[in-house]
Design an enzyme around this catalytic site. Structure first.
Site, short mmCIF file in Angstrom:
data_model
loop_
_atom_site.label_atom_id
_atom_site.label_comp_id
_atom_site.label_asym_id
_atom_site.label_seq_id
_atom_site.Cartn_x
_atom_site.Cartn_y
_atom_site.Cartn_z
N THR A 176 0.83 -1.21 0.00
CA THR A 176 0.00 0.00 0.00
C THR A 176 0.85 1.25 0.00
O THR A 176 0.52 2.25 -0.65
CB THR A 176 -0.93 -0.02 1.23
OG1 THR A 176 -1.85 -1.09 1.07
CG2 THR A 176 -1.72 1.27 1.39
N SER B 267 1.77 -7.61 -0.78
CA SER B 267 2.53 -8.50 0.09
C SER B 267 1.95 -9.91 0.16
O SER B 267 2.61 -10.80 0.69
CB SER B 267 2.71 -7.89 1.48
OG SER B 267 1.51 -7.93 2.20
N THR C 159 1.57 -4.29 4.32
CA THR C 159 1.40 -4.59 5.75
C THR C 159 0.84 -5.99 6.02
O THR C 159 1.01 -6.52 7.11
CB THR C 159 0.48 -3.56 6.43
OG1 THR C 159 -0.78 -3.57 5.75
CG2 THR C 159 1.09 -2.17 6.39
N ASP C 160 0.19 -6.59 5.01
CA ASP C 160 -0.50 -7.86 5.27
C ASP C 160 0.46 -8.98 5.69
O ASP C 160 0.12 -9.82 6.52
CB ASP C 160 -1.30 -8.31 4.04
CG ASP C 160 -2.48 -7.39 3.75
OD1 ASP C 160 -2.79 -6.53 4.58
OD2 ASP C 160 -3.09 -7.54 2.67
N1 ASP Z 1 -2.83 -5.36 0.86
C1 ASP Z 1 -1.68 -4.55 1.12
C2 ASP Z 1 -0.43 -5.39 1.05
O1 ASP Z 1 -0.11 -6.08 1.96
C3 ASP Z 1 -1.82 -3.92 2.44
C4 ASP Z 1 -0.76 -2.91 2.79
O2 ASP Z 1 0.26 -2.81 2.20
O3 ASP Z 1 -0.97 -2.18 3.76
O4 ASP Z 1 0.23 -5.37 0.08
#
Ligand code: ASP
Length: 344
Positions: A31, A74, A107-108
């Protein structure tokens, strides 16, 4: 003096740069690096690290070198990417030409990548900091630039050395050994449940408040065995455990109930697999606290250990899975060596 944020791949002679910290930004997507797609939904990993860095206001404060290692959401990051990222970090650390490394990440699965790096990297001289953002850079009140800036400041701090890999998020600093994503959307997306942050980033400075305990460092292997997670829940049927075991993983982490129990229906299934030589680690699906042989009844941790399983404390199933795979890559099927790799 060049007052711009100085970007140079190998940090060779930049005018007036001698006193500036040399930080390498390894961007991987997520993200924090996303842009709106055709229907307005975020497409992760489209923005370059350079574009992000340009908004951090770090001009003249440090030298930054940017490498786009991957441009991925991710959920597409796993063992192959962990190995590659760890290799690059090791090369950079061994070069002795840099002061810190920042990894930007979705973040995932940030906690998985950060923990893998935590298990294999030597951070004694060069801090390694992982960050991301909950909001896309274009969103109102986005945390993308602030989190990146704070991660860069943390990586430049000598007080961040030797603490293992750190996760910097929303001004809090966590050990990669304990951090978990705790909110799917709020800016305070990460925490170390029951333990809290090891420090904070405030007005550009890093304040260390507690030193994390560390486990022994493991090699970054060419290949990882397949370790699966079997999550325990009330009312689980034997078929679920059987199906996972029949798919023949190299080892299994059971994300157990409370102190490390399993659903009653799983007790004979796991006992039979252990009898046949399966490698099974049992951790707790609670957010905090140790597994312990407190009980003696069918499906209790005590019974599982008697059948040949070993218990893991203070690690989430996702982290235990990574450590089990790394320790099996290092020690094969030597259960006592594997179990010892989990000591604190
Ligand atoms: N869906 C995103 C990822 O993990 C979430 C993020 O980056 O915050 O790539």
């Amino acid at each position: 003096m060049n007052n711009k944020l100085q970007k140079n791949k190998d940090f060779s002679e930049l005018p007036g740069s001698a006193a500036l910290k040399r930080i390498v930004l390894l961007s991987t997507g997520g993200t924090i690096a996303s842009a709106p797609g055709r229907d307005g939904r975020a497409v992760a990993g489209v923005l370059s690290g350079e574009a992000l860095l340009a908004h951090t206001g770090l001009d003249g404060l440090m030298q930054a070198s940017v490498e786009s290692v991957f441009q991925k959401a991710s959920n597409a990051i796993g063992a192959t990417e962990w190995r590659q990222l760890a290799e690059r970090c090791t090369q950079l650390i061994d070069s002795k030409k840099i002061d810190g490394i920042v990894v930007t990440h979705g973040t995932d699965t940030l906690e998985d990548t950060a923990y893998y790096l935590h298990c294999v990297l030597d951070t004694a001289d060069v801090p390694v900091v992982v960050t991301g953002s909950q909001r896309v850079p274009q969103a109102m009140g986005s945390d993308a630039y602030a989190n990146l800036r704070q991660a860069m400041e943390l990586a430049a701090s000598p007080h961040a050395r030797g603490l293992g890999v750190l996760v910097s998020f929303n001004q809090s600093v966590f050990s990669a050994g304990f951090v978990r994503k705790v909110s799917s959307y709020q800016l305070h997306g990460f925490d170390a449940p029951g333990l809290g942050p090891i420090g904070m980033l405030d007005e550009g400075g890093f304040q260390l408040l507690q030193r994390p305990v560390m486990q022994k460092r493991l090699p970054n292997p060419a290949q990882l065995p397949r370790v699966d997670i079997l999550p325990a829940y009330g009312g689980a049927e034997a078929e679920m455990a059987r199906a996972v075991l029949q798919s023949a993983p190299d080892a299994l982490v059971v994300d157990g109930l409370g102190r490390g129990q399993v659903p009653l229906a799983w007790a004979p299934v796991l006992a039979e697999a252990l009898e046949k030589g399966a490698i099974i680690a049992v951790c707790s699906s609670t957010l905090h606290g140790a597994t312990h042989e407190s009980y003696d009844y069918p499906g209790s941790l005590h019974e599982l250990i008697n059948a040949g399983a070993f218990n893991v404390s203070h690690l989430s199933a996702r982290k235990a899975r990574i450590r089990l795979a790394l320790s099996m890559a290092a020690y094969g099927k030597n259960i006592s060596a594997i179990a010892a790799a989990f000591n604190w």
